[in-house]
Write an enzyme that holds these catalytic residues in place. Structure first.
Site, PDB file in Angstrom:
ATOM      1  N   TYR A  50      91.822 162.674  26.735  1.00 15.79           N
ATOM      2  CA  TYR A  50      91.181 162.595  28.052  1.00 15.79           C
ATOM      3  C   TYR A  50      92.273 162.693  29.103  1.00 15.79           C
ATOM      4  O   TYR A  50      93.301 162.021  29.017  1.00 15.79           O
ATOM      5  CB  TYR A  50      90.430 161.273  28.188  1.00 15.79           C
ATOM      6  CG  TYR A  50      89.786 161.065  29.539  1.00 15.79           C
ATOM      7  CD1 TYR A  50      88.700 161.859  29.938  1.00 15.79           C
ATOM      8  CD2 TYR A  50      90.245 160.088  30.422  1.00 15.79           C
ATOM      9  CE1 TYR A  50      88.091 161.667  31.179  1.00 15.79           C
ATOM     10  CE2 TYR A  50      89.644 159.889  31.657  1.00 15.79           C
ATOM     11  CZ  TYR A  50      88.573 160.675  32.031  1.00 15.79           C
ATOM     12  OH  TYR A  50      87.979 160.474  33.263  1.00 15.79           O
ATOM     13  N   ASP A  54     100.817 164.002  29.320  1.00 23.28           N
ATOM     14  CA  ASP A  54      99.981 163.079  30.081  1.00 23.28           C
ATOM     15  C   ASP A  54     100.257 161.678  29.550  1.00 23.28           C
ATOM     16  O   ASP A  54      99.686 161.251  28.557  1.00 23.28           O
ATOM     17  CB  ASP A  54      98.505 163.458  29.941  1.00 23.28           C
ATOM     18  CG  ASP A  54      97.603 162.489  30.701  1.00 23.28           C
ATOM     19  OD1 ASP A  54      98.124 161.490  31.231  1.00 23.28           O
ATOM     20  OD2 ASP A  54      96.381 162.740  30.746  1.00 23.28           O
ATOM     21  N   LYS A  60      97.879 154.443  35.961  1.00 22.39           N
ATOM     22  CA  LYS A  60      97.654 153.096  35.455  1.00 22.39           C
ATOM     23  C   LYS A  60      98.811 152.139  35.825  1.00 22.39           C
ATOM     24  O   LYS A  60      98.850 151.672  36.949  1.00 22.39           O
ATOM     25  CB  LYS A  60      97.352 153.143  33.953  1.00 22.39           C
ATOM     26  CG  LYS A  60      96.073 153.977  33.708  1.00 22.39           C
ATOM     27  CD  LYS A  60      95.439 153.869  32.363  1.00 22.39           C
ATOM     28  CE  LYS A  60      94.031 154.442  32.403  1.00 22.39           C
ATOM     29  NZ  LYS A  60      93.828 155.722  31.758  1.00 22.39           N
TER      30      LYS A  60
HETATM   31  C1  LIG Z   1      93.035 156.988  32.365  1.00 22.46           C
HETATM   32  C2  LIG Z   1      93.600 158.308  32.032  1.00 22.46           C
HETATM   33  C3  LIG Z   1      93.516 159.401  32.916  1.00 22.46           C
HETATM   34  C4  LIG Z   1      92.707 159.356  34.172  1.00 22.46           C
HETATM   35  O1  LIG Z   1      93.187 158.466  35.100  1.00 22.46           O
HETATM   36  P1  LIG Z   1      92.209 157.958  36.274  1.00 22.46           P
HETATM   37  O2  LIG Z   1      93.105 157.141  37.126  1.00 22.46           O
HETATM   38  O3  LIG Z   1      91.107 157.207  35.614  1.00 22.46           O
HETATM   39  O4  LIG Z   1      91.713 159.180  36.967  1.00 22.46           O
HETATM   40  C5  LIG Z   1      94.193 160.556  32.591  1.00 22.46           C
HETATM   41  N1  LIG Z   1      94.884 160.663  31.445  1.00 22.46           N
HETATM   42  C6  LIG Z   1      94.965 159.657  30.565  1.00 22.46           C
HETATM   43  C7  LIG Z   1      95.764 159.829  29.330  1.00 22.46           C
HETATM   44  C8  LIG Z   1      94.312 158.456  30.816  1.00 22.46           C
HETATM   45  O5  LIG Z   1      94.364 157.469  29.903  1.00 22.46           O
END
Ligand SMILES: *Cc1c(COP(=O)(O)O)cnc(C)c1O
Length: 433
Positions: free
Chosen positions: A144, A239, A267
């Protein structure tokens, strides 16, 4: 456990918001119960409006690595809020946070702050396309990267070259530029690059995947991704929005010694306030506006409150001796304990750990990709989740989510969690007979 007030609050919320929530997983849809509504949180604990207290392993889905309401972060925020909450003008705080990030992630030579992980990945992909002049991107099923259109795409049927929208509202045109491949399948990656490598701008990957449950990269996966992208002139985007600061302080790139071209963080970087970042090679990043022509902007980007919470959090991560080692050990103690309990009651479970991330699949088989994750027993997961919640252990309400240890969790929390797990596994095993 009494959740009366939460149930009433949930009913009211549903009148105003889809599912009564502002992010879908919070609605507890996949565990058939009502979510506790939260009043406050402190350290390793979260408190609902009904007066229940939980040991929290969600940690706001990752950011709260120090635990909730860390006194240093809270003090700094109090002072910051008095100086005004947003200026839309440059501050020294932004440079301070950028310096701290670069210290931890040396590959991020130049970086841009944004407000969410979604924005970070979306912007990194636009930049990769602008820089390479190519349209296609490769992602992995079960990873994701936020909810921008081009990333809400599943593998298409047949010759996996064209992706299919995974949400209504994503156009076929957009989806067709995304190639979705199975995680950990380097053969599939090499094959697609042989077919159309000159059209691929970037490969984006969760180097440790946390959004299909916790799934670790196989030994050769990341090095081969680095090799193939380099060979074909495509960019490699890590990511690390979730795994950054957790699998090692410097994320998966430190742990696995791979240097990506671009990195996305989120995060933890905002210490519990909305903040994320993308950054990497200077020759690429200088293409971002206003140095270059790839447009990207944000009214609240680099917000002084978010910068302050991020700075205080990263300082503590850097300045606390053996921070990552200690939190990892604590996670191992819990994970080892859970493995013993599962064994004691003969419940088939795969329990994974990476630094301060951990997760459980109710499956007798290895879980290395989305297909294997989805094959785990979701009914047992549901029972496990409810049994733990009723004993005051707050887990993520879906087997496709990862759990997080914080620096505030103590031995007592871990023992309480293991005692609750005994009760839960015992019940599960008696129902399995
Ligand atoms: C949480 C997450 C996102 C999205 O971040 P948001 O601040 O919720 O838009 C993107 N990539 C990874 C790996 C994530 O865990």
């Amino acid at each position: 456990m009494n959740l009366k007030k939460s149930a009433a609050a949930f009913d009211r919320a549903k009148n105003f918001m889809p599912g009564g929530v502002n992010s879908p997983v919070r609605s507890y849809l996949s565990v058939d119960c009502n979510p506790p509504f939260i009043a406050r949180a402190q350290g390793s604990k979260i408190f609902d409006i009904d007066g229940n207290i939980y040991v929290d392993y969600v940690g706001s889905w990752g950011p709260m690595i120090l635990g909730h309401a860390n006194p240093k972060v809270v003090d700094a925020l109090k002072k910051s809020v008095e100086r005004g909450t947003s200026y839309g003008a440059p501050t020294e705080l932004e440079t301070q946070l950028a310096e701290l990030v670069q210290k931890i992630f040396p590959s991020m030579k130049v970086l841009r702050m944004v407000n969410s992980g979604t924005e970070a990945t979306m912007s990194a992909l636009r930049l990769a396309r602008g820089f390479t002049g190519r349209d296609k991107i490769v992602k992995f099923v079960g990873c994701y990267h936020g909810h921008s259109d081009g990333l809400l795409v599943n593998a298409g049927s047949g010759a996996a070259t064209f992706g299919e929208p995974s949400s209504p509202g994503v156009t076929r045109g957009t989806a067709q530029d995304t190639i979705a491949l199975p995680y950990n399948d380097i053969d599939a990656v090499e094959k697609i690059f042989e077919e159309c490598g000159e059209k691929i701008a970037a490969v984006i990957v969760e180097p440790v995947a946390g959004n299909m449950g916790l799934v670790l990269p196989k030994e050769n996966f990341l090095p081969k991704l680095r090799e193939v992208t380099q060979k074909f002139g495509a960019l490699l985007i890590f990511d690390e929005v979730m795994c950054g600061f957790r699998v090692a302080l410097g994320g998966a790139q430190e742990k696995y010694k791979i240097t990506p071209d671009l990195t996305c963080l989120g995060k933890i970087i905002g210490g519990g306030l909305p903040c994320a970042a993308y950054g990497g090679r200077e020759d690429i990043m200088r293409n971002v506006s206003p140095d270059g022509k790839v447009y990207q902007a944000g009214t609240l980007s680099g917000n002084p409150l978010a910068m302050t919470a991020g700075i205080e959090t990263l300082k503590i991560l850097i300045d606390t001796p053996n921070f990552t080692e200690n939190i990892t050990k604590k996670t191992s103690a819990l994970v080892d304990g859970l493995k013993l309990v599962a064994k004691k009651f003969s419940v088939s479970a795969q329990i994974h750990q990476a630094g301060s991330m951990f997760g459980i699949f109710f499956s007798a088989n290895d879980v290395t990709n989305y297909e294997e994750s989805a094959a785990a027993n979701q009914n047992i997961f549901k029972k496990w989740f409810i049994e733990m919640l009723e004993q005051g252990i707050y887990l993520a309400p879906s087997q496709f989510e990862t759990l997080f240890m914080s620096a505030a969790h103590n031995e007592e929390d871990i023992q309480k969690t293991l005692a609750a797990a005994e009760v839960a596994f015992k019940k599960i095993s008696s129902e399995l007979e």
